[in-house]
Design an enzyme around this catalytic site. Structure first.
Site, short mmCIF file in Angstrom:
data_model
loop_
_atom_site.label_atom_id
_atom_site.label_comp_id
_atom_site.label_asym_id
_atom_site.label_seq_id
_atom_site.Cartn_x
_atom_site.Cartn_y
_atom_site.Cartn_z
N TYR A 149 37.33 35.71 38.55
CA TYR A 149 38.69 36.34 39.22
C TYR A 149 38.95 36.96 37.62
CZ TYR A 149 43.53 37.98 40.62
OH TYR A 149 44.54 38.97 40.53
N HIS B 193 49.99 37.65 32.83
CA HIS B 193 49.74 36.51 34.37
C HIS B 193 49.07 35.68 34.78
CE1 HIS B 193 53.06 39.75 36.46
NE2 HIS B 193 52.87 40.60 35.41
N TYR C 42 48.15 39.28 47.11
CA TYR C 42 47.60 40.06 48.75
C TYR C 42 47.93 38.91 49.66
CZ TYR C 42 44.35 40.06 44.16
OH TYR C 42 43.98 40.92 42.85
N PRO D 22 39.08 48.24 43.97
CA PRO D 22 39.56 48.00 43.19
C PRO D 22 39.70 46.25 43.38
CG PRO D 22 40.30 49.63 44.44
CD PRO D 22 39.26 49.20 45.53
N LYS E 179 38.31 44.86 38.57
CA LYS E 179 37.28 44.33 37.46
C LYS E 179 36.23 45.84 36.65
CE LYS E 179 36.37 40.26 38.71
NZ LYS E 179 36.98 39.41 37.71
#
Length: 416
Positions: free
Chosen positions: A413, A99, A229, A322, A326
């Site tokens: 990210y 992804h 998100y 979460p 990480k």
């Protein structure tokens, strides 16, 4: 300077005689005792075993439990590269989904961030943590590794001496002890390793984020090709990918909520509402909910990550939300850092890497904590006050409009 060849020839896999012990208790001698068979402990065990350093791994749960326990599912480029370089990523590379894009939804509108394109083609690999654990256990055992599952009453002793020890009771009730050079504490936040350090040695940093998530695992094919998100006036919602047939969802819920407070029907109703897009044919695929639990969204770091001959890894040293995926990656980075230090020690006698282990890990840990906190504040409607809800919307609008802002997001990210 340690004579590694002589040391290993007399200790690798050696079971010392129990004669004269009085109680017939088995004693072992290993270079390293690893407490905990999660991603941190198993990564460390595999890496040091490949360097010729003998160890024993102790795990309180059964093998079946650790190989089927659903947890995280996103690996960073750096973690996969590390595993691949040690021949530990064959199945991962064959089966994991790659992804490089994530999606944000705000007030019924969506935009995507192609973070892979923005950061040198680096991708996330969606591969459930239990599959990582399964692969690492198989690799370690296939190479002759020693794992003791279903142990209890683990005790650490003489941590500031040159020969610390770890004792435990096996599943069949036999009490055993291993003496070693080093102990790796990989047994999580609620394990025994960190509490074995005397009071006043560690500085603890804790932050409660004032939010909670209801974590849902459902037998439902993903409704998206990118992680979603969603910022909604009712609270955050997240759609994470796990496998072609299973999806992870998150719902922001009031602090103090119990999982039993939410029926399956209420879960799906809230997810449909918070993911909804104006004028779109997108739809959410439902399925059987197989897990519901409430996550306490908090952050916790201890400094230093070592005491005497004990080194803390993963959740034993730091907890992270979460948000940003990480946790497992930090744990594996701790393992890689300590394995380098131990390999150098046994090869050359140098203690430099052992002395800098904590600082080396904490730089990455605090950077991840900062990014996770930034994301927490960006994707939640109310973190402390309505003021923060408006700041969250402003951040998302900036992310949608600014290439420079997206580039900074991408670097953090997907992981440096």
């Amino acid at each position: 300077m340690t004579d590694t060849r002589r040391f290993q020839s007399t200790t690798c896999g050696e079971h010392l005689s129990t004669a004269g012990l009085g109680r017939g208790e088995p004693q072992l001698k290993r270079s390293v005792a690893v407490v905990g068979a999660g991603p941190a402990g198993l990564t460390l065990a595999n890496l040091i075993q490949q360097s010729g350093i003998d160890c024993v791994v102790l795990e309180k749960a059964s093998r079946t439990h650790v190989e089927t326990r659903p947890r995280a599912g996103v690996l960073e480029h750096r973690s996969v590269t590390m595993l691949e370089s040690h021949g530990l990523a064959d199945r991962l590379l064959m089966e994991a989904d790659r992804h490089g894009t994530c999606e944000f939804r705000v007030s019924g509108q969506a935009f995507q961030v192609a973070y892979s394109d923005l950061y040198g083609g680096r991708q996330h690999y969606v591969y459930p943590q239990q599959e990582v654990v399964k692969d690492l256990i198989a690799a370690f055992l296939d190479a002759g590794g020693d794992i003791r599952f279903s142990v209890s009453d683990v005790e650490l002793a003489d941590l500031t001496s040159s020969r610390p020890s770890v004792s435990w009771t096996s599943a069949d009730g036999v009490r055993s002890t291993v003496t070693c050079d080093f102990v790796a504490g990989c047994d999580g936040f609620h394990g025994v390793c960190r509490p074995s350090i005397p009071d006043g040695v560690l500085t603890e940093f804790t932050h409660q984020h004032g939010i909670e998530w209801l974590a849902i695992l459902a037998e439902a094919p993903p409704s998206t090709k990118a992680i979603i998100y969603a910022l909604h006036e009712d609270g955050f919602a997240g759609h994470m990918l796990r496998s072609p047939t299973v999806s992870r969802f998150y719902l922001q819920v009031p602090v103090g909520t119990k999982a039993s407070d939410w029926s399956d029907e209420q879960v799906w109703e809230a997810l449909h509402k918070r993911f909804a897009l104006h004028g779109s044919t997108w739809s959410l695929t439902e399925g059987k909910i197989i897990e519901k639990r409430v996550l306490d969204m908090r952050s916790h770091v201890v400094e230093p990550m070592s005491y005497g001959r004990l080194y803390l890894l993963g959740d034993a040293a730091h907890i992270i939300t979460p948000v940003g995926a990480k946790g497992m990656n930090l744990a594996m980075n701790d393992a890689a850092t300590l394995s380098h230090a131990l390999t150098d020690f046994y090869a050359t006698g140098s203690e430099t890497g052992l002395k800098t282990y904590s600082d080396d890990c904490l730089r990455r840990v605090w950077r991840a904590q900062e990014f996770s906190q930034w994301m927490v504040n960006m994707i939640h409607t109310d973190v402390g006050s309505p003021f923060f809800g408006r700041l969250a919307q402003a951040r998302l609008e900036h992310l949608a409009e600014s290439a420079a802002y997206r580039a900074s997001f991408a670097e953090n990210y997907v992981g440096p």
